[in-house]
Design a protein around this motif. Sequence first.
Motif, short mmCIF file in Angstrom:
data_model
loop_
_atom_site.label_atom_id
_atom_site.label_comp_id
_atom_site.label_asym_id
_atom_site.label_seq_id
_atom_site.Cartn_x
_atom_site.Cartn_y
_atom_site.Cartn_z
N ILE A 14 10.30 2.31 85.32
CA ILE A 14 9.32 2.90 84.40
C ILE A 14 7.91 2.58 84.88
CG2 ILE A 14 8.41 2.85 82.04
CD1 ILE A 14 11.32 2.23 81.12
N ALA A 15 7.69 1.32 85.24
CA ALA A 15 6.37 0.89 85.71
C ALA A 15 5.96 1.66 86.97
CB ALA A 15 6.38 -0.60 85.99
N GLU A 16 6.87 1.81 87.90
CA GLU A 16 6.56 2.53 89.13
C GLU A 16 6.24 4.00 88.86
OE1 GLU A 16 9.89 1.86 91.70
OE2 GLU A 16 9.34 -0.24 92.05
N ARG A 17 7.05 4.63 88.03
CA ARG A 17 6.86 6.06 87.77
C ARG A 17 5.56 6.33 87.00
NH1 ARG A 17 12.16 9.07 85.98
NH2 ARG A 17 10.75 10.81 86.28
N LEU A 18 5.17 5.40 86.14
CA LEU A 18 3.96 5.60 85.34
C LEU A 18 2.74 4.92 85.95
CD1 LEU A 18 5.44 5.13 81.76
CD2 LEU A 18 5.01 7.25 83.01
N ARG A 19 2.96 4.29 87.10
CA ARG A 19 1.89 3.57 87.81
C ARG A 19 1.24 2.51 86.92
NH1 ARG A 19 -0.68 8.54 91.26
NH2 ARG A 19 1.20 8.91 92.46
N LEU A 20 2.09 1.74 86.28
CA LEU A 20 1.67 0.62 85.44
C LEU A 20 2.31 -0.65 85.97
CD1 LEU A 20 2.36 2.26 81.94
CD2 LEU A 20 0.12 1.96 83.02
N SER A 21 1.81 -1.78 85.53
CA SER A 21 2.46 -3.03 85.92
C SER A 21 3.70 -3.23 85.05
CB SER A 21 1.51 -4.22 85.75
OG SER A 21 1.33 -4.51 84.39
N VAL A 22 4.63 -4.01 85.55
CA VAL A 22 5.85 -4.32 84.79
C VAL A 22 5.46 -5.01 83.49
CG1 VAL A 22 7.98 -5.65 84.80
CG2 VAL A 22 7.32 -4.38 86.84
N ALA A 23 4.47 -5.89 83.55
CA ALA A 23 4.02 -6.61 82.35
C ALA A 23 3.49 -5.64 81.29
CB ALA A 23 2.96 -7.63 82.72
N THR A 24 2.78 -4.61 81.70
CA THR A 24 2.25 -3.62 80.76
C THR A 24 3.38 -2.86 80.08
OG1 THR A 24 0.21 -3.39 82.02
CG2 THR A 24 0.77 -1.58 80.53
N VAL A 25 4.37 -2.47 80.86
CA VAL A 25 5.51 -1.75 80.29
C VAL A 25 6.25 -2.64 79.30
CG1 VAL A 25 7.74 -0.68 80.82
CG2 VAL A 25 5.77 -0.22 82.28
N ARG A 26 6.49 -3.88 79.69
CA ARG A 26 7.17 -4.81 78.77
C ARG A 26 6.38 -5.00 77.49
NH1 ARG A 26 8.80 -9.03 83.35
NH2 ARG A 26 10.75 -8.05 83.99
N ASN A 27 5.06 -5.11 77.62
CA ASN A 27 4.22 -5.29 76.44
C ASN A 27 4.31 -4.07 75.52
OD1 ASN A 27 2.17 -6.66 74.85
ND2 ASN A 27 0.84 -5.00 75.53
N HIS A 28 4.18 -2.88 76.07
CA HIS A 28 4.26 -1.67 75.26
C HIS A 28 5.62 -1.56 74.57
CE1 HIS A 28 0.43 0.16 76.13
NE2 HIS A 28 0.64 0.13 77.43
N LEU A 29 6.68 -1.84 75.30
CA LEU A 29 8.02 -1.76 74.71
C LEU A 29 8.22 -2.81 73.61
CD1 LEU A 29 10.16 -0.97 77.86
CD2 LEU A 29 9.50 0.60 76.02
N SER A 30 7.65 -3.99 73.80
CA SER A 30 7.80 -5.01 72.76
C SER A 30 7.02 -4.64 71.51
CB SER A 30 7.39 -6.39 73.28
OG SER A 30 6.00 -6.47 73.46
N VAL A 31 5.86 -4.01 71.67
CA VAL A 31 5.08 -3.55 70.52
C VAL A 31 5.84 -2.45 69.78
CG1 VAL A 31 2.96 -2.34 69.82
CG2 VAL A 31 2.84 -4.22 71.45
N ILE A 32 6.39 -1.51 70.52
CA ILE A 32 7.19 -0.44 69.90
C ILE A 32 8.38 -1.03 69.15
CG2 ILE A 32 8.70 1.54 70.37
CD1 ILE A 32 6.78 2.12 72.79
N THR A 33 9.06 -1.97 69.79
CA THR A 33 10.22 -2.60 69.16
C THR A 33 9.82 -3.32 67.88
OG1 THR A 33 11.28 -2.87 71.31
CG2 THR A 33 12.09 -4.26 69.53
N ARG A 34 8.74 -4.09 67.94
CA ARG A 34 8.29 -4.84 66.77
C ARG A 34 7.87 -3.90 65.64
NH1 ARG A 34 4.63 -7.78 69.15
NH2 ARG A 34 2.84 -6.51 68.55
N LYS A 35 7.14 -2.84 65.95
CA LYS A 35 6.66 -1.93 64.91
C LYS A 35 7.77 -1.11 64.28
CE LYS A 35 1.87 -1.49 66.15
NZ LYS A 35 0.75 -0.57 66.34
#
Length: 55
Positions: A14-35
């Motif tokens: 996901i990080a590679e395809r969206l040109r984001l860092s792995v940490a950014t993807v994990r952060n976004h997914l954790s926020v989505i999960t929490r919300k």
Amino acid sequence: MLRLTADGSPTREIAERLRLSVATVRNHLSVITRKTGGRNRSRPVPRSLRRFRDL
């Protein structure tokens, strides 16, 4: 990001395809999960996709 997650793509892909860092993807997914009240990333994805589709 939600579609890639729903398709079962790993975080690194996901990080590679969206040109984001792995940490950014994990952060976004954790926020989505929490919300959405999920305990892991697989549960909130369908709910979030339905909400996104309704916009």
